[in-house]
Design an enzyme around this catalytic site. Structure first.
Site, mmCIF file in Angstrom:
data_model
loop_
_atom_site.group_PDB
_atom_site.id
_atom_site.type_symbol
_atom_site.label_atom_id
_atom_site.label_comp_id
_atom_site.label_asym_id
_atom_site.label_seq_id
_atom_site.Cartn_x
_atom_site.Cartn_y
_atom_site.Cartn_z
ATOM 1 N N GLY A 152 53.967 28.335 26.228
ATOM 2 C CA GLY A 152 55.156 27.953 25.636
ATOM 3 C C GLY A 152 56.168 27.011 26.197
ATOM 4 O O GLY A 152 55.747 26.666 27.190
ATOM 5 N N SER A 153 57.254 27.208 25.755
ATOM 6 C CA SER A 153 58.247 26.331 26.467
ATOM 7 C C SER A 153 58.906 27.196 27.641
ATOM 8 O O SER A 153 58.654 28.367 27.715
ATOM 9 C CB SER A 153 59.476 25.970 25.562
ATOM 10 O OG SER A 153 59.920 27.177 24.885
ATOM 11 N N THR A 154 59.427 26.327 28.709
ATOM 12 C CA THR A 154 60.244 26.947 29.657
ATOM 13 C C THR A 154 61.216 27.834 29.198
ATOM 14 O O THR A 154 61.369 28.802 29.855
ATOM 15 C CB THR A 154 60.553 25.780 30.730
ATOM 16 O OG1 THR A 154 59.432 25.354 31.205
ATOM 17 C CG2 THR A 154 61.412 26.489 31.893
ATOM 18 N N GLU A 185 61.332 17.048 28.519
ATOM 19 C CA GLU A 185 59.970 17.066 28.026
ATOM 20 C C GLU A 185 59.971 16.694 26.553
ATOM 21 O O GLU A 185 60.466 17.519 25.531
ATOM 22 C CB GLU A 185 59.478 18.574 28.145
ATOM 23 C CG GLU A 185 57.996 18.568 27.644
ATOM 24 C CD GLU A 185 57.221 19.773 27.442
ATOM 25 O OE1 GLU A 185 57.948 20.720 27.146
ATOM 26 O OE2 GLU A 185 56.085 19.943 27.736
ATOM 27 N N CYS A 217 51.050 19.929 27.033
ATOM 28 C CA CYS A 217 51.740 20.379 28.221
ATOM 29 C C CYS A 217 51.543 19.395 29.307
ATOM 30 O O CYS A 217 52.386 19.017 30.146
ATOM 31 C CB CYS A 217 51.577 21.727 28.443
ATOM 32 S SG CYS A 217 49.999 22.172 28.861
ATOM 33 N N LYS A 261 49.564 37.080 19.084
ATOM 34 C CA LYS A 261 50.693 36.511 18.216
ATOM 35 C C LYS A 261 50.571 34.805 18.199
ATOM 36 O O LYS A 261 51.174 34.349 19.378
ATOM 37 C CB LYS A 261 51.908 36.963 18.401
ATOM 38 C CG LYS A 261 52.889 36.787 17.314
ATOM 39 C CD LYS A 261 54.387 36.681 17.772
ATOM 40 C CE LYS A 261 54.773 35.270 18.347
ATOM 41 N NZ LYS A 261 54.427 34.261 17.389
ATOM 42 N N GLY A 274 59.880 31.020 28.013
ATOM 43 C CA GLY A 274 59.218 31.578 28.910
ATOM 44 C C GLY A 274 60.084 32.319 30.055
ATOM 45 O O GLY A 274 60.026 33.501 30.328
ATOM 46 N N GLU A 330 52.758 30.064 31.270
ATOM 47 C CA GLU A 330 52.221 28.665 31.362
ATOM 48 C C GLU A 330 53.070 27.749 30.280
ATOM 49 O O GLU A 330 53.438 27.960 29.107
ATOM 50 C CB GLU A 330 50.738 28.388 30.748
ATOM 51 C CG GLU A 330 49.873 29.265 31.400
ATOM 52 C CD GLU A 330 49.310 28.625 32.529
ATOM 53 O OE1 GLU A 330 49.884 27.547 33.058
ATOM 54 O OE2 GLU A 330 48.541 29.158 33.178
HETATM 55 P P1 NAD Z 1 57.918 28.084 22.000
HETATM 56 O O1 NAD Z 1 58.223 28.587 23.657
HETATM 57 O O2 NAD Z 1 59.028 27.457 21.304
HETATM 58 O O3 NAD Z 1 56.957 29.198 21.500
HETATM 59 C C1 NAD Z 1 55.797 29.766 21.874
HETATM 60 C C2 NAD Z 1 55.586 31.053 21.316
HETATM 61 O O4 NAD Z 1 56.557 31.953 21.762
HETATM 62 C C3 NAD Z 1 55.424 30.880 19.904
HETATM 63 O O5 NAD Z 1 54.383 31.884 19.474
HETATM 64 C C4 NAD Z 1 56.797 31.699 19.442
HETATM 65 O O6 NAD Z 1 56.826 32.432 18.238
HETATM 66 C C5 NAD Z 1 56.945 32.617 20.578
HETATM 67 N N1 NAD Z 1 58.266 33.101 20.876
HETATM 68 C C6 NAD Z 1 59.482 32.558 20.358
HETATM 69 N N2 NAD Z 1 60.629 33.388 20.961
HETATM 70 C C7 NAD Z 1 60.065 34.252 21.700
HETATM 71 C C8 NAD Z 1 60.723 35.212 22.759
HETATM 72 N N3 NAD Z 1 61.879 35.316 22.603
HETATM 73 N N4 NAD Z 1 59.734 35.920 23.314
HETATM 74 C C9 NAD Z 1 58.420 36.131 23.409
HETATM 75 N N5 NAD Z 1 57.976 34.903 22.504
HETATM 76 C C10 NAD Z 1 58.628 34.164 21.714
HETATM 77 O O7 NAD Z 1 57.027 26.935 22.325
HETATM 78 P P2 NAD Z 1 56.211 25.792 21.251
HETATM 79 O O8 NAD Z 1 57.384 25.062 21.186
HETATM 80 O O9 NAD Z 1 55.599 26.595 20.412
HETATM 81 O O10 NAD Z 1 55.350 25.090 22.406
HETATM 82 C C11 NAD Z 1 55.607 23.902 23.091
HETATM 83 C C12 NAD Z 1 55.758 24.069 24.635
HETATM 84 O O11 NAD Z 1 54.417 24.811 25.021
HETATM 85 C C13 NAD Z 1 56.008 22.993 25.373
HETATM 86 O O12 NAD Z 1 57.073 23.247 26.173
HETATM 87 C C14 NAD Z 1 54.665 22.726 26.136
HETATM 88 O O13 NAD Z 1 54.684 21.990 27.464
HETATM 89 C C15 NAD Z 1 54.485 24.112 26.421
HETATM 90 N N6 NAD Z 1 53.050 24.650 26.687
HETATM 91 C C16 NAD Z 1 52.688 24.805 27.917
HETATM 92 C C17 NAD Z 1 51.013 24.669 28.096
HETATM 93 C C18 NAD Z 1 50.619 25.217 29.642
HETATM 94 O O14 NAD Z 1 49.540 25.630 29.906
HETATM 95 N N7 NAD Z 1 51.514 25.136 30.517
HETATM 96 C C19 NAD Z 1 50.271 24.719 27.312
HETATM 97 C C20 NAD Z 1 50.596 24.464 25.928
HETATM 98 C C21 NAD Z 1 51.957 24.017 25.767
#
Ligand code: NAD
Length: 467
Positions: free
Chosen positions: A218-220, A370, A274, A167, A223, A240
């Site tokens: 995604g974001s902490t 961040e 990230c 997804k 996560g 991650e």
């Molecule tokens: P986000 O957490 O908003 O979304 C990430 C994904 O999670 C999306 O597909 C979103 O639709 C989905 N999502 C939303 N709510 C959810 C839930 N309740 N349960 C499960 N999934 C859900 O992150 P973003 O804004 O898309 O990405 C940016 C963030 O990602 C930044 O914090 C960045 O540092 C981090 N990031 C980390 C790495 C790494 O390898 N550590 C790599 C790339 C990005």
């Protein structure tokens, strides 16, 4: 341009639709299939049904299909890179870099093997360790690397014998649908499914009782929700997450030489990485000079639609993030001295002028949080132990860099940074066979390397009596 999802081997329309916006002009350029909960159920059921046969294939057989996917994507790499720029905003060369990186990544995973090993043998017994797949993997990805984040997860998941429901992020679903189009021709039905949502299906997907493992980037904040959603079924979870990486500059470097490296490390992909440099710490002796060099680079940078030749920094990927970054700029103007940039660009799309901020306190939002945008704070330090403590004073611990003319000194400082990866005199070097991931609240588990492949398996020990 594929606009359909992949469920049970078929490219399908959605129960609903989703508009996809080009961040360089704020306009919709595609209307695509979007799933409802019923289609999510279909995708999980298809992956579950496909698992027994897929998991019985050999590594060679599965790896061959993953390799075939890499070949198919490579044959269309120009088209894919253009689509990536269109949906994500990054300059064309960076988009091509991501596409090639993702293809190589698939090839790397296609070559991985986990053969059974005799871990102990004596006159009485032989103990064999197998690595068996887990079942259905949910692969949930963010919008900053819409191609490579997907390949990073489906590669190891599939080659180890799991089936997948992927997804992508709702603002960058096109690359995942591109993969889906090619995958539909290669894999048995249900082995790889790709669904699209509007941010509401990530929760139900990761919490689904038939998901054995969640691989989430995604974001902490999100996560934490994913971690909690796996508690009932004790799911295997790789997280991650976000970062707030410090670059520590030592007093033996030339500001002029180091500034372009720091600038690129902070501004690549408009700061939406990230592992981007998100705070620079410089010693008092070279502070002003380094700030001026960085400011000049910001003023000279070509900010434009990534599709235009010469663009160095593209737009921020989506409106929500754009508004968030504008909030950080407000904080910077109030609490620091803006040397370059400091505002949005007066044009369509989500463009922000590359911004360099000095004399801002450690307590400012721009330093603590961040920013995930083209804005970099530069902070002064007097003492190396003090700056290490300041760099480590964060809930995050993803990456970091140390810059020094003396490698031993550089490594000594790097050893004290509490992060998953610390580079000395370089940045963002991420070989596929080296694991990476976060310390503290930047994540749990690792991707890449043998550890990243093993994360999609569990040990299965067979202990045989020999007499
Ligand atoms: P986000 O957490 O908003 O979304 C990430 C994904 O999670 C999306 O597909 C979103 O639709 C989905 N999502 C939303 N709510 C959810 C839930 N309740 N349960 C499960 N999934 C859900 O992150 P973003 O804004 O898309 O990405 C940016 C963030 O990602 C930044 O914090 C960045 O540092 C981090 N990031 C980390 C790495 C790494 O390898 N550590 C790599 C790339 C990005």
């Amino acid at each position: 341009m594929n606009t359909r999802m992949l469920i049970n081997g078929e490219l399908v329309e959605g129960a609903a639709t989703l508009d996809v916006v080009n961040p360089a002009n704020g306009k919709v350029f595609a209307t695509i299939a979007r799933a409802d909960e019923g289609q999510l159920e279909e995708a999980v059921a298809a992956a579950r049904a496909a698992f027994p046969a897929w998991s019985k294939l050999t590594y060679e057989e599965r790896g061959a299909m993953v390799g075939k996917l890499a070949d198919a994507l490579e044959a269309r790499k120009e088209e894919l890179a253009q689509l990536l720029t269109r949906e994500q905003g990054k300059p064309a060369a960076q988009a091509m870099g991501e596409v090639i990186g993702g293809i190589y990544q698939l090839r790397f995973y296609a070559s991985q093997r986990h053969e059974p090993q005799i871990i102990k043998e004596d006159a009485k017994s032989r103990i064999l360790e197998h690595r068996t797949p887990l079942g259905v993997v949910a692969a949930v990805t963010p919008w900053n690397f819409p191609f490579m984040m997907v390949t990073q997860k489906i590669g190891p998941a599939l080659v180890t014998g799991n089936t997948v429901v992927a997804k992508p992020a709702p603002t960058t679903p096109m690359c995942a649908l591109f993969i889906a189009e090619e995958a539909a021709k290669i894999f048995p039905a249900g082995v790889l499914n790709v669904i699209v949502d509007e941010n509401e299906l990530g929760g139900p997907l990761t919490a689904h009782p038939d998901i054995a493992k969640v691989s989430f980037t995604g974001s902490t904040g999100t996560g934490r929700k994913v971690y909690a959603s796996g508690a009932d079924a004790l799911k295997r979870i790789t997280l991650e997450l976000g970062g707030n990486d410090a670059a520590i500059v030592l007093d033996d470097v030339s500001p002029k030489e180091i500034a372009p490296k720091l600038f690129n490390g902070a501004m690549i992909n408009a700061g939406q990485v990230c592992l981007a440099i998100k705070r620079v710490y410089a010693p008092a002796s070279i502070y002003d000079e380094l700030c001026d060099e960085l400011a000049q680079l910001a003023k000279d940078a070509v900010v434009d639609d990534g599709a235009n030749q010469g663009a160095q920094i593209g737009p921020v990927q989506n409106r929500m993030q754009y508004e968030k970054v504008l909030g950080f700029l407000e904080d910077a103007r109030e609490n620091g001295t803006v040397l370059a940039g400091g505002d949005r660009l007066d044009r369509d799309g989500y463009f922000i002028a590359p911004t360099v901020v000095k004399d801002i306190p450690d307590s400012a939002r721009l330093v603590r949080e961040e920013q995930f945008g083209p804005v970099i704070p530069v902070l002064k330090y007097d003492d190396i132990d003090e700056v290490i403590a300041r760099a480590n004073d964060s809930e995050y611990g993803l990456g970091g860099t140390v810059w020094s003319a003396d490698l031993d000194r550089g490594v000594e400082v790097a050893m004290k940074i509490d992060s998953g990866t610390v580079w000395v005199n370089k940045h963002l070097d991420l070989p596929f066979d080296v694991p990476f991931g976060g310390a503290k609240q930047s994540g749990i588990g690792r991707e890449g390397g043998d550890e990243g492949v093993s994360a999609y398996t569990q040990k299965h020990v067979i202990n045989v009596a020999l007499n």
